[in-house]
Design an enzyme around this catalytic site. Structure first.
Site, PDB file in Angstrom:
ATOM      1  N   ASP A 344       0.828  -1.204   0.000  1.00 22.40           N
ATOM      2  CA  ASP A 344       0.000   0.000   0.000  1.00 22.40           C
ATOM      3  C   ASP A 344       0.863   1.255   0.000  1.00 22.40           C
ATOM      4  O   ASP A 344       1.882   1.330   0.696  1.00 22.40           O
ATOM      5  CB  ASP A 344      -0.885  -0.020   1.253  1.00 22.40           C
ATOM      6  CG  ASP A 344      -1.728   1.222   1.391  1.00 22.40           C
ATOM      7  OD1 ASP A 344      -2.700   1.373   0.638  1.00 22.40           O
ATOM      8  OD2 ASP A 344      -1.384   2.066   2.264  1.00 22.40           O
ATOM      9  N   GLU A 412       0.968  -0.465  -5.074  1.00 21.87           N
ATOM     10  CA  GLU A 412      -0.039   0.570  -5.342  1.00 21.87           C
ATOM     11  C   GLU A 412       0.673   1.902  -5.488  1.00 21.87           C
ATOM     12  O   GLU A 412       1.288   2.404  -4.532  1.00 21.87           O
ATOM     13  CB  GLU A 412      -1.051   0.645  -4.199  1.00 21.87           C
ATOM     14  CG  GLU A 412      -2.098   1.729  -4.431  1.00 21.87           C
ATOM     15  CD  GLU A 412      -2.747   2.217  -3.145  1.00 21.87           C
ATOM     16  OE1 GLU A 412      -3.956   2.515  -3.161  1.00 21.87           O
ATOM     17  OE2 GLU A 412      -2.031   2.312  -2.119  1.00 21.87           O
TER      18      GLU A 412
END
Length: 709
Positions: A344, A412
């Site tokens: 993330d 990401e």
């Protein structure tokens, strides 16, 4: 004249006599008179009587005398008897002794050996020739190796909204385990779980207070271990969301850091304030959630940096001990059996060390507290973070060396395409297996075929050679695809993501065409939306795309038996749910499942792709082809009017292959009508120069490509 049979005498050593009665024709015979004819007949009769190999006729003397006279009695219809007692066979072959005599003759011995050797030489020459032909003839090249994350697809599960097993209104790990059969039904091979770590839930699990434990909201470690065992038994891979940029402000590391205890003092990014009282932020850095990225801590007497909520202090990756801690976290989950990670906010991991101000972005309509007000060249995509990513890649590779199973590393990154592509690494320094492709996130109801063509081609052109693509239609931070483009185009975009080539990433419910659900400010759960107040929360809240999965038409869509779920369910759940769509052959769910099956076709998994009608504002089409296999073409009509497509004259794939006269419609969007005046209809043969599509309709056509010789 009466013909009487005469019995033949029997002798003891005499051969058997066979007598056959042969009817004599009563037809008129031509009489031949004269001495010449009589002499001829006499010779024949004498020859007959003297040749023991001939069949002999026996009858009354009267008949014999008539024959000798060359006469026939037209009135005589009696029987002629044939005596074959003494008939000899003219040639009966050589006996054994004679054959043996020839067999030993040197001439015949040499002849036999000559033919024997010649036979085997010819046979051997033919064998060698066949082998040479097989080896020298160009064959089909071997299929490229595909790993499990390339062959299958990744299904994102937002745990709080997937399935509640304990009636508390929130989804949990046991709920996910109870639905593993659903992933198998879909054809999914990998599930990616959004954060389930222990957390105060300031940001729904993205604020982690213990990186090596499960939050009680979702269950416990034993529940997770059970999920892993059951998933692996079903052939499913489990990938975790990994959140390394920050921790919760309630993590023990942060508590010790703010108290300057030992090495923990440098676990986070601390800085002195500015101004006379040192109470002003160290620089102009802004949080992704807007407002200053710095928060003053009274205990330590310094500011700490947070790229997201103030409850999410950034870790200091310039400090070696932090890098070691995160390696231990990864090892912990890998040892439990996790198959990979989605990293993330990876581009936020490192900031410049001198904390210099960031320049303005010059984006119109922004104010200094907006994240878009600045160009974040000093707080994102710093060179040092690629070293971190490389270390994690090497760690995952050591596990692959041990058991031969690749571990997946996804990243990401919300950045420009050139920057995003850096996260793949290169041939000598491999990083992520892929970084999420967010090119399709901006598509909406105004997107044309030409717009889409540009988005897709731009991404594929930017992709480094040999790197693997992926396609993302939505996620927990963005509006659902059905809401953005309209429910009638859901199948079209699933066709695109599943058949373009690469790894599709499906957000839960996209296979059903689930849409955003309006959540009032009073019902809001998302801190990002709440922080902007009732007037502006609609612009920032992510609750709308996180509502519960719709399983059936029972209360709360079968998600929970609690009196109230944590977010309310869509109003149309009674008709738009898994059970309802499963029983309807013409549903989004069944279209999705058929598309997943098509990914096993060689043309889809290994074939080339080419695009047709690049400049057409209404029709988007691409073909997947591989020699020796059936080919497929996906055609989408983005227009508001019906259209007829002529594939045979289409430009874009010239020189690669040609279209045949006809094809077969394999898949059609659920709104595609039957036999609408054109020769083409759903699930049937279609002339490829006359493919009819209604507004917002999409089809997948199977055909046999014509390759140039």
């Amino acid at each position: 004249m009466e013909n009487k049979d005469k019995s033949l005498p029997k002798e003891e050593n005499e051969k058997s006599t066979i007598t056959a009665a042969i009817p004599v024709s009563g037809e008129k015979q031509t009489m031949t008179s004269g001495v010449e004819r009589g002499a001829e007949d006499e010779k024949k009769i004498m020859a007959l009587s003297e040749d023991p190999t001939k069949v002999k006729f026996i009858n009354s003397a009267n008949n014999s005398s008539m024959a000798m006279a060359g006469l026939s009695d037209r009135h005589n219809n009696g029987d002629a008897k044939v005596d074959i007692e003494n008939v000899q066979i003219a040639f009966a072959g050589m006996g054994k002794d004679e054959l043996l005599k020839f067999a030993d003759d040197p001439f015949w011995v040499r002849l036999r050996w000559t033919f024997f050797i010649l036979f085997w030489l010819v046979w051997l020459a033919m064998l060698v020739g066949a082998i040479v032909i097989v080896v020298k003839t160009p064959g089909c090249p071997p299929l490229p190796t595909r790993e499990w994350w390339q062959k299958g697809l990744i299904y994102q599960v937002y745990p709080a909204s997937f399935k509640d097993s304990n009636a508390d209104g929130r989804g949990d790990i046991k709920g996910i385990e109870s639905k593993l059969h659903y992933f198998k039904e879909l054809g999914v091979n990998t599930i990616w779980l959004s954060p389930i770590y222990k957390s105060p839930m300031a940001d729904f699990g993205y604020d982690i207070s213990d990186f090596q434990d499960i939050d009680p909201t979702f269950g416990n470690l034993d529940d997770f271990k059970s999920l892993l065992v059951t998933a692996k038994a079903k052939g499913l891979k489990v990938v975790l969301d990994f959140v390394p940029n920050h921790s919760s402000d309630r993590h023990p590391w942060f508590e010790k850091s703010r108290q300057r205890i030992g090495n923990y003092s440098d676990y986070y990014v601390w800085a002195d304030g500015t101004g006379p009282d040192k109470k002003n932020p160290p620089n102009n850095w802004v949080s992704v959630f807007d407002g200053s990225g710095w928060t003053y801590d009274d205990v330590r007497g310094q500011f700490y940096f947070h790229q997201f909520l103030k409850e999410q202090p950034d870790l200091n990756y310039r400090f070696p001990a932090v890098r070691e801690e995160i390696i231990k976290v990864l090892q912990f989950w890998l040892n439990l059996g996790v198959d990979g990670f989605r990293v993330d906010a990876v581009n936020h991991l490192v900031e410049v060390e001198d904390l210099r101000d960031e320049p303005q972005s010059n984006v119109s309509g922004t104010k200094p507290t907006d994240y878009t007000y600045l160009d974040h060249i000093y707080t994102t995509n710093q060179p040092e973070l690629f070293d971190l990513l490389h270390d994690w890649r090497l760690l995952l590779d050591t596990y692959e060396v041990q058991d031969g199973e690749p571990r997946l590393l996804m990243t990401e990154v919300y950045a420009s395409l050139p920057v995003t592509m850096k996260y793949y690494g290169n041939d000598t320094r491999r990083l992520a297996d892929f970084s999420f492709n967010f090119q399709l996130i901006p598509v909406n109801k105004n997107t044309t075929a030409a717009n889409l063509s540009h988005l897709v081609s731009t991404y594929l052109s930017a992709l480094p050679e040999g790197r693997w693509p992926n396609w993302v239609l939505g996620n927990h931070d963005n509006s659902r695809i059905a809401t953005r483009v309209g429910e009638e185009l859901v199948d079209a975009f699933n066709m695109l993501s599943l058949l373009l080539g690469g790894t599709p990433v499906t957000y839960y419910g996209e296979e059903l065409g689930m849409h955003d659900v309006f959540i009032s400010f009073e019902e809001s759960q998302d801190p990002k939306g709440i922080s902007h107040g009732p007037k502006h929360y609609l612009q920032f809240s992510r609750d709308f795309e996180r509502t519960p999965m719709q399983w059936n038409n029972e209360t709360h869509a079968g998600f929970t038996s609690a009196a109230r779920p944590w977010l309310r369910v869509a109003d149309d759940y009674a008709t738009n749910n898994v059970e309802e769509q499963r029983s309807n052959a013409n549903s989004h769910l069944n279209v999705y499942k058929r598309l997943v099956q098509l990914r096993e076709e060689q043309a889809i998994m290994y074939g080339d792709r080419c695009f047709l009608f690049d400049d057409n504002k209404d029709v988007f089409a691409f073909a997947r082809i591989k020699k020796g296999s059936p080919a497929y073409v996906v055609i989408i009509n983005f227009g508001s009017n019906s259209t007829v497509v002529n594939l045979i004259e289409a430009e874009g794939c010239d020189g690669i292959f040609g279209f045949p006269t006809d094809g077969i419609i394999d898949v059609n969007s659920v709104h595609t009508l039957l036999l609408r005046g054109s020769k083409s209809g759903t699930k049937g043969k279609v002339p490829l120069n006359d493919v009819f599509l209604g507004p917002k309709e999409a089809i997948v056509v199977k055909f046999v490509p014509v390759f140039p010789r």
